[in-house]
Motif scaffolding. Structure first.
Motif, PDB file in Angstrom:
ATOM      1  N   VAL A   4     -17.251   2.022  11.723  1.00 29.86           N
ATOM      2  CA  VAL A   4     -18.501   1.527  11.149  1.00 29.86           C
ATOM      3  C   VAL A   4     -18.377   1.356   9.640  1.00 29.86           C
ATOM      4  O   VAL A   4     -18.866   0.386   9.062  1.00 29.86           O
ATOM      5  N   ARG A   5     -17.695   2.290   8.992  1.00 30.89           N
ATOM      6  CA  ARG A   5     -17.512   2.230   7.537  1.00 30.89           C
ATOM      7  C   ARG A   5     -16.385   1.291   7.119  1.00 30.89           C
ATOM      8  O   ARG A   5     -16.142   1.098   5.939  1.00 30.89           O
ATOM      9  N   ARG A   6     -15.695   0.713   8.113  1.00 24.61           N
ATOM     10  CA  ARG A   6     -14.555  -0.169   7.850  1.00 24.61           C
ATOM     11  C   ARG A   6     -13.455   0.541   7.068  1.00 24.61           C
ATOM     12  O   ARG A   6     -12.767  -0.063   6.242  1.00 24.61           O
ATOM     13  N   ASP A   7     -13.292   1.823   7.340  1.00 18.66           N
ATOM     14  CA  ASP A   7     -12.210   2.597   6.746  1.00 18.66           C
ATOM     15  C   ASP A   7     -10.966   2.482   7.623  1.00 18.66           C
ATOM     16  O   ASP A   7     -11.064   2.129   8.803  1.00 18.66           O
ATOM     17  N   PRO A   8      -9.781   2.778   7.095  1.00 15.49           N
ATOM     18  CA  PRO A   8      -8.577   2.788   7.934  1.00 15.49           C
ATOM     19  C   PRO A   8      -8.740   3.762   9.096  1.00 15.49           C
ATOM     20  O   PRO A   8      -9.174   4.903   8.907  1.00 15.49           O
ATOM     21  N   ILE A   9      -8.429   3.315  10.287  1.00 16.55           N
ATOM     22  CA  ILE A   9      -8.661   4.132  11.479  1.00 16.55           C
ATOM     23  C   ILE A   9      -7.414   4.885  11.923  1.00 16.55           C
ATOM     24  O   ILE A   9      -7.486   5.680  12.869  1.00 16.55           O
ATOM     25  N   GLN A  10      -6.286   4.656  11.250  1.00 15.70           N
ATOM     26  CA  GLN A  10      -5.060   5.334  11.654  1.00 15.70           C
ATOM     27  C   GLN A  10      -5.191   6.852  11.617  1.00 15.70           C
ATOM     28  O   GLN A  10      -4.757   7.535  12.556  1.00 15.70           O
ATOM     29  N   PRO A  11      -5.805   7.450  10.556  1.00 10.73           N
ATOM     30  CA  PRO A  11      -5.954   8.913  10.562  1.00 10.73           C
ATOM     31  C   PRO A  11      -6.797   9.410  11.727  1.00 10.73           C
ATOM     32  O   PRO A  11      -6.481  10.439  12.317  1.00 10.73           O
ATOM     33  N   ALA A  12      -7.872   8.687  12.042  1.00 12.13           N
ATOM     34  CA  ALA A  12      -8.721   9.098  13.151  1.00 12.13           C
ATOM     35  C   ALA A  12      -7.994   8.987  14.483  1.00 12.13           C
ATOM     36  O   ALA A  12      -8.136   9.850  15.357  1.00 12.13           O
ATOM     37  N   ILE A  13      -7.205   7.941  14.649  1.00 13.55           N
ATOM     38  CA  ILE A  13      -6.439   7.784  15.890  1.00 13.55           C
ATOM     39  C   ILE A  13      -5.402   8.898  16.010  1.00 13.55           C
ATOM     40  O   ILE A  13      -5.207   9.472  17.088  1.00 13.55           O
ATOM     41  N   SER A  14      -4.732   9.217  14.877  1.00 16.51           N
ATOM     42  CA  SER A  14      -3.740  10.289  14.898  1.00 16.51           C
ATOM     43  C   SER A  14      -4.392  11.623  15.258  1.00 16.51           C
ATOM     44  O   SER A  14      -3.843  12.405  16.043  1.00 16.51           O
ATOM     45  N   PRO A  72       0.819  -1.205   0.000  1.00 17.12           N
ATOM     46  CA  PRO A  72       0.000   0.000   0.000  1.00 17.12           C
ATOM     47  C   PRO A  72       0.851   1.252   0.000  1.00 17.12           C
ATOM     48  O   PRO A  72       1.878   1.322   0.647  1.00 17.12           O
ATOM     49  N   THR A  73       0.417   2.231  -0.721  1.00 16.43           N
ATOM     50  CA  THR A  73       1.149   3.483  -0.795  1.00 16.43           C
ATOM     51  C   THR A  73       0.953   4.289   0.475  1.00 16.43           C
ATOM     52  O   THR A  73       0.127   3.977   1.336  1.00 16.43           O
ATOM     53  N   LEU A  74       1.716   5.364   0.535  1.00 15.53           N
ATOM     54  CA  LEU A  74       1.590   6.240   1.690  1.00 15.53           C
ATOM     55  C   LEU A  74       0.192   6.843   1.785  1.00 15.53           C
ATOM     56  O   LEU A  74      -0.368   6.977   2.873  1.00 15.53           O
ATOM     57  N   MET A  75      -0.376   7.187   0.638  1.00 20.35           N
ATOM     58  CA  MET A  75      -1.720   7.733   0.634  1.00 20.35           C
ATOM     59  C   MET A  75      -2.737   6.710   1.141  1.00 20.35           C
ATOM     60  O   MET A  75      -3.675   7.048   1.863  1.00 20.35           O
ATOM     61  N   ASP A  76      -2.551   5.441   0.762  1.00 24.18           N
ATOM     62  CA  ASP A  76      -3.439   4.390   1.263  1.00 24.18           C
ATOM     63  C   ASP A  76      -3.341   4.273   2.779  1.00 24.18           C
ATOM     64  O   ASP A  76      -4.341   4.087   3.472  1.00 24.18           O
ATOM     65  N   GLN A  77      -2.135   4.332   3.297  1.00 26.34           N
ATOM     66  CA  GLN A  77      -1.939   4.223   4.738  1.00 26.34           C
ATOM     67  C   GLN A  77      -2.547   5.410   5.488  1.00 26.34           C
ATOM     68  O   GLN A  77      -2.944   5.293   6.645  1.00 26.34           O
ATOM     69  N   MET A  78      -2.612   6.563   4.811  1.00 20.46           N
ATOM     70  CA  MET A  78      -3.199   7.751   5.421  1.00 20.46           C
ATOM     71  C   MET A  78      -4.716   7.776   5.290  1.00 20.46           C
ATOM     72  O   MET A  78      -5.370   8.658   5.805  1.00 20.46           O
ATOM     73  N   GLY A  79      -5.272   6.790   4.584  1.00 17.84           N
ATOM     74  CA  GLY A  79      -6.715   6.734   4.455  1.00 17.84           C
ATOM     75  C   GLY A  79      -7.274   7.580   3.339  1.00 17.84           C
ATOM     76  O   GLY A  79      -8.480   7.825   3.288  1.00 17.84           O
ATOM     77  N   GLY A  80      -6.407   8.025   2.407  1.00 16.72           N
ATOM     78  CA  GLY A  80      -6.879   8.839   1.306  1.00 16.72           C
ATOM     79  C   GLY A  80      -7.232  10.254   1.747  1.00 16.72           C
ATOM     80  O   GLY A  80      -6.926  10.688   2.850  1.00 16.72           O
ATOM     81  N   ILE A  81      -7.932  10.968   0.863  1.00 16.93           N
ATOM     82  CA  ILE A  81      -8.322  12.345   1.164  1.00 16.93           C
ATOM     83  C   ILE A  81      -9.251  12.392   2.361  1.00 16.93           C
ATOM     84  O   ILE A  81      -9.131  13.259   3.236  1.00 16.93           O
ATOM     85  N   SER A  82     -10.196  11.450   2.435  1.00 19.54           N
ATOM     86  CA  SER A  82     -11.131  11.436   3.565  1.00 19.54           C
ATOM     87  C   SER A  82     -10.405  11.228   4.884  1.00 19.54           C
ATOM     88  O   SER A  82     -10.796  11.796   5.918  1.00 19.54           O
ATOM     89  N   GLY A  83      -9.354  10.426   4.871  1.00 15.41           N
ATOM     90  CA  GLY A  83      -8.590  10.212   6.100  1.00 15.41           C
ATOM     91  C   GLY A  83      -7.852  11.455   6.540  1.00 15.41           C
ATOM     92  O   GLY A  83      -7.775  11.760   7.738  1.00 15.41           O
TER      93      GLY A  83
END
Length: 268
Positions: free
Chosen positions: A122-132, A71-82
């Motif tokens: 709930v949306r099963r999105d990457p939670i790393q951005p929210a935790i950060s 996964p790219t860095l953008m993927d790890q960041m959750g994209g624009i929404s993240g």
């Protein structure tokens, strides 16, 4: 002249193949025994795979010897929404503090961080951005609570902007412009772009723009911090966030695309 006896007619015998004798088609013959006659190959009823269809054999579009990229860095960041989600708690604090006071703004910011985390779960999105974002707003809230002033909430971000401005300037000096490193990291590319003089120069200019953006944040918000203008500081934090970052991103794209077009040979 007498006719041959029927029993004397020559018969054709199947060849006898030893187990160690390689078959004519080169495939191993399972279960062959010495002296066992060769029988016709059984019809294949199950699915078969050719060696050429195996991953890495060069027929599936993959380059031999290369492994699939992660996964790219953008993927790890959750994209624009993240990226947006990670800054929602800060925006909530700014708005609530301007409308009310410090204590409700702290509660609202922390609550916003929790809501964003639950929403991404709930949306099963990457939670790393929210935790950060939740960790960041927690640190800002702690500083503000310790100082008893709303401007303390903006102090960590102010220091972080100063750090990024310094890193950007250093990256330009050592000829590893941060804009190029981040851009190609997000897209999952390597760092071969540094061998292209046009791209190196373009990313140097782009990194200089980002250093200017972070430097402006430090200067403007630092003056407001010293003046204890909390409401004006919050408004400046919002105004110098996405809008200013959007201008810097657009400038970066235009500079890099111009350099890429200049380095592309034209058809004759």
């Amino acid at each position: 002249m007498s006719e041959p006896h029927p029993d004397s007619t020559p018969t054709t015998r199947l060849p006898r193949i030893d187990a160690d004798t390689p078959p004519p088609d080169g495939r191993p013959r399972a279960g062959a025994r010495p002296g066992e006659p060769v029988s016709a190959p059984a019809e294949v009823t199950g699915p078969t795979e050719s060696i050429a269809a195996q991953p890495g054999a060069g027929t599936t579009g993959e380059t031999p010897g290369r492994t699939a990229t992660g996964p790219t860095l953008m993927d790890q960041m959750g994209g624009i929404s993240g990226i947006v989600a990670s800054t929602v708690p800060v925006a909530v604090f700014v708005v609530v503090n301007v409308i009310t006071s410090l204590r409700p703004a702290l509660y609202a910011a922390i609550a916003a961080g929790v809501v964003v985390l639950i929403w991404r779960l709930v949306r099963r999105d990457p939670i790393q951005p929210a935790i950060s974002g939740l960790i960041g707003v927690g640190i800002c809230a702690l500083v503000a609570n310790q100082t008893g002033e709303a401007r303390g909430f903006y102090l960590p971000g102010l220091l972080y902007s100063g750090f990024l401005a310094l890193v950007a300037l250093v990256s330009v000096i050592v000829r590893w412009p941060l804009a190029g490193v981040i851009w190609h990291g997000i897209n999952g590319h390597g760092q071969e772009w540094r061998s292209d003089r046009r791209l190196l120069k373009a990313y140097t200019w782009a990194t200089g723009i980002w250093a200017l953006v972070f430097g402006l944040r430090v200067v403007v918000q630092g003056l407001l911090y010293d003046a204890n203008a909390e409401n004006a500081l919050g408004i400046a934090r919002l105004a110098m966030g996405y809008p200013l970052f959007g201008v810097a991103i657009l400038a970066t794209i235009l500079i890099v695309r111009r350099a890429e077009r200049a380095g592309t040979p034209t058809a004759t």
